[in-house]
Write a protein that holds these residues in place. Structure first.
Motif, mmCIF file in Angstrom:
data_model
loop_
_atom_site.group_PDB
_atom_site.id
_atom_site.type_symbol
_atom_site.label_atom_id
_atom_site.label_comp_id
_atom_site.label_asym_id
_atom_site.label_seq_id
_atom_site.Cartn_x
_atom_site.Cartn_y
_atom_site.Cartn_z
ATOM 1 N N ALA A 1 -28.094 -23.853 66.089
ATOM 2 C CA ALA A 1 -28.502 -22.704 66.908
ATOM 3 C C ALA A 1 -29.877 -22.941 67.525
ATOM 4 O O ALA A 1 -30.110 -22.651 68.710
ATOM 5 N N SER A 2 -30.791 -23.475 66.718
ATOM 6 C CA SER A 2 -32.151 -23.701 67.228
ATOM 7 C C SER A 2 -32.185 -24.785 68.293
ATOM 8 O O SER A 2 -33.048 -24.786 69.168
ATOM 9 N N LYS A 3 -31.249 -25.692 68.224
ATOM 10 C CA LYS A 3 -31.206 -26.781 69.215
ATOM 11 C C LYS A 3 -31.064 -26.230 70.628
ATOM 12 O O LYS A 3 -31.726 -26.700 71.558
ATOM 13 N N ASN A 4 -30.199 -25.235 70.818
ATOM 14 C CA ASN A 4 -29.988 -24.636 72.139
ATOM 15 C C ASN A 4 -30.680 -23.280 72.285
ATOM 16 O O ASN A 4 -30.379 -22.516 73.201
ATOM 17 N N LYS B 1 -22.438 -24.541 70.770
ATOM 18 C CA LYS B 1 -22.414 -25.775 71.565
ATOM 19 C C LYS B 1 -22.435 -25.478 73.067
ATOM 20 O O LYS B 1 -23.055 -26.199 73.839
ATOM 21 N N PHE B 2 -21.767 -24.390 73.470
ATOM 22 C CA PHE B 2 -21.634 -24.093 74.893
ATOM 23 C C PHE B 2 -22.429 -22.855 75.314
ATOM 24 O O PHE B 2 -22.088 -22.180 76.286
ATOM 25 N N THR B 3 -23.470 -22.544 74.550
ATOM 26 C CA THR B 3 -24.359 -21.427 74.891
ATOM 27 C C THR B 3 -25.802 -21.909 74.790
ATOM 28 O O THR B 3 -26.161 -22.599 73.838
ATOM 29 N N ASP C 1 -23.400 -34.164 79.634
ATOM 30 C CA ASP C 1 -23.857 -35.556 79.563
ATOM 31 C C ASP C 1 -24.577 -35.847 78.262
ATOM 32 O O ASP C 1 -24.552 -36.962 77.748
ATOM 33 N N ASP C 2 -25.256 -34.844 77.681
ATOM 34 C CA ASP C 2 -26.046 -35.085 76.470
ATOM 35 C C ASP C 2 -25.276 -34.713 75.209
ATOM 36 O O ASP C 2 -25.853 -34.551 74.149
ATOM 37 N N ASP C 3 -23.991 -34.567 75.307
ATOM 38 C CA ASP C 3 -23.220 -34.131 74.153
ATOM 39 C C ASP C 3 -22.034 -35.061 73.940
ATOM 40 O O ASP C 3 -21.196 -35.202 74.804
ATOM 41 N N TYR C 4 -21.975 -35.691 72.751
ATOM 42 C CA TYR C 4 -20.836 -36.534 72.444
ATOM 43 C C TYR C 4 -20.037 -35.979 71.269
ATOM 44 O O TYR C 4 -19.197 -36.653 70.701
ATOM 45 N N GLN C 5 -20.331 -34.740 70.892
ATOM 46 C CA GLN C 5 -19.638 -34.151 69.767
ATOM 47 C C GLN C 5 -18.271 -33.651 70.192
ATOM 48 O O GLN C 5 -18.036 -33.347 71.343
ATOM 49 N N GLY C 6 -17.410 -33.498 69.205
ATOM 50 C CA GLY C 6 -16.138 -32.837 69.426
ATOM 51 C C GLY C 6 -15.012 -33.795 69.730
ATOM 52 O O GLY C 6 -15.187 -34.822 70.359
ATOM 53 N N THR C 7 -13.836 -33.429 69.237
ATOM 54 C CA THR C 7 -12.650 -34.251 69.442
ATOM 55 C C THR C 7 -11.550 -33.466 70.133
ATOM 56 O O THR C 7 -10.486 -34.010 70.365
ATOM 57 N N GLY C 8 -11.815 -32.197 70.456
ATOM 58 C CA GLY C 8 -10.752 -31.376 71.012
ATOM 59 C C GLY C 8 -9.800 -30.863 69.940
ATOM 60 O O GLY C 8 -8.674 -30.487 70.240
#
Length: 728
Positions: free
Chosen positions: A454-457, A493-495, A546-553
């Protein structure tokens, strides 16, 4: 006798149909419309209608002397002969089309015919791939000169296909890359099916079976709603080969069956008989044209010989036609006979494959379990050593490299867990385990664990609970935690610089159960309406930064399936640039007597310090080092043995407060070792330290007389809490 009658009937139809043309001249626009109708019938696999209409168009194009329309009509007839596997006649009409296109100075028609010649020389027909590539290159040169990206996609698709048929995947990659880049210029679903098939062929050829399977499946999904066409036919055939090569014989059999079904639909006997009859009319038109030319020449030479020569020429033409007809029937008969023999052999092979499919299913389950164990074991070492480095070198604790290393290891662990979770859900191997828990404590714990993200974004998380929710409820808190971990982390992640709200309200409440309605709301980037269904599909990611490589769907598909296990349904409300709300309801039981306080071993973050002697039975040297360091940090003395036999020997002479037992060891596994220890009347608590999934080995742990399970990699507090609980 009946054979002669049948032949005469067919011949009569052919003969009289040749004089059924309207003698009224048609306009250019009318002939263009005829060619469009022929094209549509061709795409539908109705070769009979396509040939009939092309024949009429050719006739009227010659009457008005329009070389362009004659070229187009000849090309269409050639394409029909190609589909009927009469390649000589197909080549004849393609060459005729080239002649007329040259007269008309139409480079585009020539380019299209070159493409057709490339097709006819491909592996499935004449099998002369170098000629095929030569003609495709001529087509490509023309459309490159015109900067026609749309048609360049078509010809690059054909070139890539030709290379892949020859297993020259590197040679065809640049063409496939071009197709992938510009495929959006095509609205035709048929090309999308072929593009996905080629991507599948390429990745299969390069050994990336996961991507190959993804593209084959995506191609099949794109074909949904299309009954039968050649693109779906080839896709199912290539996918069947791929599945059979990888041992998935059951699905290979199903795809080959779909291939056969499409082939049968496109080329059934009745349809082919009608199409061949229409083709004979085209042949007759050619001979009739030759006769008319001969008659014209005869008129110039001698009016007196006109009648006799015409009759003689007609007789010769009819005789040749009969010979060609018999030859064609004989050739088609042999071809069908060979195809039937091939299908018989293939069906026999697939019957054997079907019998092996059940064994393959069992092996798949074993493989998933083994590969999960083999991935978790080294990950335990990576995470543990990262913690050791941070502990022994405090100056590195805030190092970006150390944080990245630990994050990457945990990300890989999450990926392994997600894949295992999806597999277990799809195989109906997940059973909900009910336990009593405090909902507020669980949600607060989840929120606390996600504060770093949460603190990251720069986001804030708020929790709003209905005051009427019971203090304790009964349900599967682990699966419920997985649902909220995925939903809240997705929102974070998307906020950016926003707020995530978790609501829980009672919908219905009785003495023994209550239904709670949950909402997870954010004001992030949102999801477009057309993507609402896609986000719940496995391995699908709608938005990547571009700065996010997390997640596999896999996050939302897991959420949806877990909620369905609870008997609920997930609801999605979202709008781009406004935010997302995901809601669902779950039914929980209420314990007979609610208690105001319970001890939760897992949440005891301040364990009581006490000195203990621990026996660690572990064959992996790295895991030995990591586990020993964790125990040392809590003041425990650790004795290490490499296998079960050594453990049994040392227990004959020494006593320990607790035993940590690895499961997968050489010589003798942890289960057998524990059984032998219990036979020695040793009652020391035994904790299984394993990389296997807990549910897979739970019953074996109980049978072996073990007291608990810790799945690697694990947080040190969880291990210490369990040790304290078992030794208190």
């Amino acid at each position: 006798m009946s054979k002669y009658k049948l032949f005469f009937f067919l011949f009569s139809i052919v003969f009289f149909q040749n004089y059924s043309f309207s003698q009224e001249k048609k306009t250019v626009q009318e002939i263009v419309e005829l060619n469009t109708q022929s094209k549509n019938y061709f795409k539908q696999g109705n070769f009979e209608k396509s040939i009939q209409i092309s024949r009429i168009a050719l006739h009227h194009a010659k009457i008005i002397g329009n070389d362009t329309l004659v070229a187009i009509s000849c090309q269409r007839i050639g394409m029909n002969f190609e589909e009927l596997k009469d390649l000589n006649k197909a080549l004849f009409f393609y060459n005729k089309s080239l002649d007329y296109a040259t007269k008309a100075k139409s480079g585009k028609i020539k380019a299209n015919v070159y493409n057709d010649l490339g097709n006819i020389n491909s592996k499935d027909l004449l099998n002369q791939y170098k000629k095929s590539l030569y003609y495709y290159q001529k087509t490509k040169e023309y459309y490159e000169s015109k900067k026609d990206s749309t048609n360049l996609v078509m010809v690059n698709l054909n070139i890539a296909w030709t290379y892949f048929d020859e297993e020259q995947f590197d040679s065809g990659f640049k063409n496939l890359d071009f197709v992938n880049k510009y495929q959006t210029k095509f609205g035709d679903k048929d090309y999308i099916i072929s593009i996905n098939m080629l991507n599948g062929m390429y990745h299969a050829g390069k050994g990336d079976d996961t991507k190959a399977n993804y593209y084959y499946r995506r191609g099949i999904n794109e074909g949904t709603g299309i009954d039968f066409n050649e693109e779906k036919q080839f896709l199912h055939l290539e996918y069947a080969k791929f599945l059979a090569k990888n041992g998935d014989y059951k699905n290979a059999y199903e795809n080959l069956a779909k291939y056969n079904e499409i082939v049968e639909s496109l080329f059934n006997k009745e349809k082919m008989a009608k199409a061949n009859l229409a083709a004979r009319n085209i042949e007759f038109d050619i001979y009739k044209s030759d006769i008319e030319k001969l008659k014209t020449d005869q008129k110039l030479q001698s009016l007196s010989l006109k009648k006799s020569k015409t009759i003689l020429s007609l007789f010769v033409v009819i005789l040749i036609f009969l010979l060609l007809l018999f030859y064609s029937l004989y050739k088609n008969f042999n071809l069908k006979k060979q195809n039937n023999n091939d299908l018989t052999v293939a069906n026999s092979d697939l019957q054997i494959a079907k019998e092996k499919a059940e064994e393959a299913t069992r092996l798949k389950s074993q493989f998933v379990s083994t590969i999960t164990h083999e991935l978790r074991t080294p990950l335990y070492g990576v995470v543990g050593i990262t913690d050791l480095i941070a502990d022994e070198h405090p100056e590195l604790k805030n190092s970006q490299y150390i944080k990245s290393l630990k994050f990457s290891a945990k990300y890989l662990l999450a990926l392994v867990n997600d894949i295992l979770q999806i597999y277990k859900i799809s195989e109906n191997k997940i059973v909900l385990e009910n336990s009593k828990f405090n909902l507020k404590e669980e949600l607060v714990s989840i929120i606390d664990s996600l504060q770093f993200l949460a603190s990251k974004n720069k986001n804030k998380i708020s929790l709003e609970l209905d005051s009427t929710i019971p203090s304790f409820i009964i349900g599967d808190k682990i699966r419920l935690s997985q649902i909220f971990m995925n939903l809240i982390s997705n929102s974070l992640k998307f906020t950016e610089k926003g707020k995530i709200i978790i609501n829980a309200n009672v919908l219905d409440k009785k003495d023994d159960f209550c239904i709670i309605f949950f909402e997870v709301i954010d004001n992030g980037i949102g999801i477009s309406k057309e993507d609402h269904e896609k986000v719940f599909q496995e391995f699908v990611q709608i938005e990547r930064r571009d700065d996010d490589y997390q997640g596999t769907g896999l996050g939302l598909p897991i959420v949806k399936k877990l909620i369905q296990l609870f008997g609920g349904e997930v609801n999605l409300e979202s709008e781009e640039n406004k935010g997302t709300k995901i809601s669902f309801s779950i039914k929980f039981n209420i314990p007979f007597e609610e208690t105001s306080n319970i001890l939760t071993v897992e949440n005891n973050t301040n364990p009581v310090k006490k000195f203990l002697n621990v026996l660690l039975v572990e064959d992996n040297k790295i895991n030995q080092m990591v586990t020993k360091k964790i125990l040392k940090n809590f003041g425990y003395n650790t004795t290490i043995v490499d296998n079960g036999f050594e453990a049994i020997e040392i227990l004959k002479s020494e006593k320990f407060d607790v035993i940590l037992m690895d499961i997968n060891m050489p010589k003798i596994n942890g289960f057998e070792t524990s059984k032998l220890i219990r036979e020695m009347i040793v009652l020391t608590p035994i904790i299984a330290l394993t990389a296997f999934d807990k549910q897979e080995i739970n019953h074996q742990v109980i049978e072996a007389g073990m007291n608990g399970i810790i799945v690697k990699p694990f947080e040190s507090n969880i291990l210490i809490d369990l040790i304290l609980k078992l030794t208190s």
